[in-house]
Design a protein around this motif. Sequence first.
Motif, mmCIF file in Angstrom:
data_model
loop_
_atom_site.group_PDB
_atom_site.id
_atom_site.type_symbol
_atom_site.label_atom_id
_atom_site.label_comp_id
_atom_site.label_asym_id
_atom_site.label_seq_id
_atom_site.Cartn_x
_atom_site.Cartn_y
_atom_site.Cartn_z
ATOM 1 N N SER A 21 46.031 40.103 31.601
ATOM 2 C CA SER A 21 44.815 38.726 31.602
ATOM 3 C C SER A 21 44.538 39.380 30.412
ATOM 4 C CB SER A 21 44.387 38.403 32.385
ATOM 5 O OG SER A 21 44.890 38.458 33.944
ATOM 6 N N ARG A 22 43.669 38.081 29.526
ATOM 7 C CA ARG A 22 42.533 38.413 28.595
ATOM 8 C C ARG A 22 41.929 37.039 28.834
ATOM 9 N NH1 ARG A 22 47.269 40.403 26.142
ATOM 10 N NH2 ARG A 22 46.710 42.473 25.344
ATOM 11 N N HIS A 23 40.571 37.219 29.593
ATOM 12 C CA HIS A 23 39.329 35.427 29.442
ATOM 13 C C HIS A 23 38.937 35.490 27.889
ATOM 14 C CE1 HIS A 23 40.806 35.773 33.134
ATOM 15 N NE2 HIS A 23 40.551 37.629 33.257
ATOM 16 N N PRO A 24 38.563 34.468 27.372
ATOM 17 C CA PRO A 24 37.257 33.856 26.751
ATOM 18 C C PRO A 24 36.020 34.642 26.614
ATOM 19 C CG PRO A 24 38.119 32.521 27.945
ATOM 20 C CD PRO A 24 38.700 33.543 28.578
ATOM 21 N N PHE A 25 35.908 35.450 27.503
ATOM 22 C CA PHE A 25 34.450 35.340 28.200
ATOM 23 C C PHE A 25 34.322 36.527 28.575
ATOM 24 C CE2 PHE A 25 36.604 33.201 31.720
ATOM 25 C CZ PHE A 25 36.905 34.225 32.836
ATOM 26 N N ASN A 26 32.766 37.092 28.402
ATOM 27 C CA ASN A 26 32.184 38.716 28.949
ATOM 28 C C ASN A 26 31.990 38.767 30.638
ATOM 29 O OD1 ASN A 26 32.448 39.750 26.337
ATOM 30 N ND2 ASN A 26 30.670 38.407 26.168
ATOM 31 N N GLU A 27 32.576 40.106 31.047
ATOM 32 C CA GLU A 27 32.650 39.750 32.725
ATOM 33 C C GLU A 27 32.395 41.398 32.714
ATOM 34 O OE1 GLU A 27 35.971 40.472 35.823
ATOM 35 O OE2 GLU A 27 36.716 39.770 34.052
ATOM 36 N N VAL A 28 31.316 40.651 33.546
ATOM 37 C CA VAL A 28 30.696 42.217 34.848
ATOM 38 C C VAL A 28 30.833 42.089 36.283
ATOM 39 C CG1 VAL A 28 28.988 43.261 35.703
ATOM 40 C CG2 VAL A 28 28.357 42.321 33.320
ATOM 41 N N SER A 29 31.480 43.153 36.323
ATOM 42 C CA SER A 29 32.279 43.059 38.419
ATOM 43 C C SER A 29 31.318 44.067 38.832
ATOM 44 C CB SER A 29 33.468 42.899 38.695
ATOM 45 O OG SER A 29 34.307 41.589 37.752
ATOM 46 N N ILE A 30 31.069 43.695 39.919
ATOM 47 C CA ILE A 30 30.830 44.994 41.258
ATOM 48 C C ILE A 30 31.606 45.141 42.279
ATOM 49 C CG2 ILE A 30 28.893 46.211 42.436
ATOM 50 C CD1 ILE A 30 26.936 43.880 40.507
ATOM 51 N N ILE A 31 32.108 45.453 42.069
ATOM 52 C CA ILE A 31 33.051 46.319 43.307
ATOM 53 C C ILE A 31 32.637 46.218 44.742
ATOM 54 C CG2 ILE A 31 35.559 47.063 44.012
ATOM 55 C CD1 ILE A 31 35.389 46.437 41.440
ATOM 56 N N THR A 32 32.322 45.971 46.062
ATOM 57 C CA THR A 32 31.701 45.739 46.535
ATOM 58 C C THR A 32 32.344 46.711 48.120
ATOM 59 O OG1 THR A 32 32.625 43.669 47.392
ATOM 60 C CG2 THR A 32 29.798 43.945 46.225
ATOM 61 N N LYS A 33 33.997 46.892 48.001
ATOM 62 C CA LYS A 33 34.668 47.884 49.049
ATOM 63 C C LYS A 33 36.258 47.007 48.127
ATOM 64 C CE LYS A 33 37.270 45.833 53.152
ATOM 65 N NZ LYS A 33 37.461 44.780 53.245
ATOM 66 N N GLY A 34 36.980 49.001 48.860
ATOM 67 C CA GLY A 34 38.011 48.859 48.040
ATOM 68 C C GLY A 34 38.165 49.693 46.981
ATOM 69 N N CYS A 35 39.539 49.617 46.383
ATOM 70 C CA CYS A 35 39.258 50.657 45.240
ATOM 71 C C CYS A 35 41.191 49.624 43.935
ATOM 72 C CB CYS A 35 40.302 51.275 46.028
ATOM 73 S SG CYS A 35 40.760 52.911 44.613
ATOM 74 N N ILE A 36 40.508 49.580 43.008
ATOM 75 C CA ILE A 36 41.574 48.707 41.846
ATOM 76 C C ILE A 36 42.105 49.849 41.066
ATOM 77 C CG2 ILE A 36 42.319 46.716 40.188
ATOM 78 C CD1 ILE A 36 40.000 45.680 41.997
ATOM 79 N N GLU A 37 43.563 50.643 41.057
ATOM 80 C CA GLU A 37 43.593 51.380 39.849
ATOM 81 C C GLU A 37 44.099 50.455 38.477
ATOM 82 O OE1 GLU A 37 46.946 54.837 40.203
ATOM 83 O OE2 GLU A 37 48.433 52.687 39.755
ATOM 84 N N MET A 38 43.083 50.709 37.708
ATOM 85 C CA MET A 38 43.016 49.587 36.515
ATOM 86 C C MET A 38 44.078 50.703 35.477
ATOM 87 S SD MET A 38 41.157 47.273 36.559
ATOM 88 C CE MET A 38 41.460 46.340 35.565
ATOM 89 N N ILE A 39 45.428 49.511 34.349
ATOM 90 C CA ILE A 39 46.439 50.577 33.652
ATOM 91 C C ILE A 39 46.066 49.297 32.321
ATOM 92 C CG2 ILE A 39 47.700 50.666 35.322
ATOM 93 C CD1 ILE A 39 49.271 48.221 34.794
ATOM 94 N N ASN A 40 46.233 50.356 31.140
ATOM 95 C CA ASN A 40 46.341 49.772 29.865
ATOM 96 C C ASN A 40 47.996 49.409 29.093
ATOM 97 O OD1 ASN A 40 48.285 52.455 29.438
ATOM 98 N ND2 ASN A 40 46.662 53.366 28.860
ATOM 99 N N GLU A 41 48.136 49.026 28.735
ATOM 100 C CA GLU A 41 49.101 48.269 28.010
ATOM 101 C C GLU A 41 50.629 49.375 27.785
ATOM 102 O OE1 GLU A 41 48.974 44.307 25.688
ATOM 103 O OE2 GLU A 41 47.194 46.429 24.710
#
Length: 108
Positions: free
Chosen positions: A48-68
Motif C-alpha cells: 500500500s502507498r497512501h497520499p497522506f501521512n499516517e500515525v497508528s497506535i497498536i492497542t492489541k496484537g502484533c503485525i510483522e512489517m516487511i519491506n519490498e
Amino acid sequence: MKVIPITYPKDNEHYSKELLSEDNNGINTILGTVFLKEGTRIPETGFSRHPFNEVSIITKGCIEMINEADAVICYLKAGTAVYINAGEPQAGYVKEDTTLIYVLNQPQ
C-alpha cells in the motif's frame, strides 16, 4: 472541540471504521480504527502507498512489517505507535488478532 467514543469494526463490517473526518485550514484529518485477523496479510498482495501521512497506535496484537524485499523491518505490538510518510510502501503479516487507532493527515 469534538468528543467521540472509540469503537472498533464488528465482525460483519469492513476491517476499517472511520470515526471522524475534519477539514481545517487546508488539512484533512481522519481518525479511525481497524481490526485485523490473525493470519492475514495487509494488503493481500503487493504494498500500500497512501497520499497522506499516517500515525497508528497498536492497542492489541502484533503485525510483522516487511519491506519490498520481503524482509522483516519491525514488529508493531500493543503499546507501540508508528508514523508512516505519505507515499511510503507498507505491508505486513498479522501475527495476532490486532486492533489499532489511526490518524491520517493530508493537505486538501
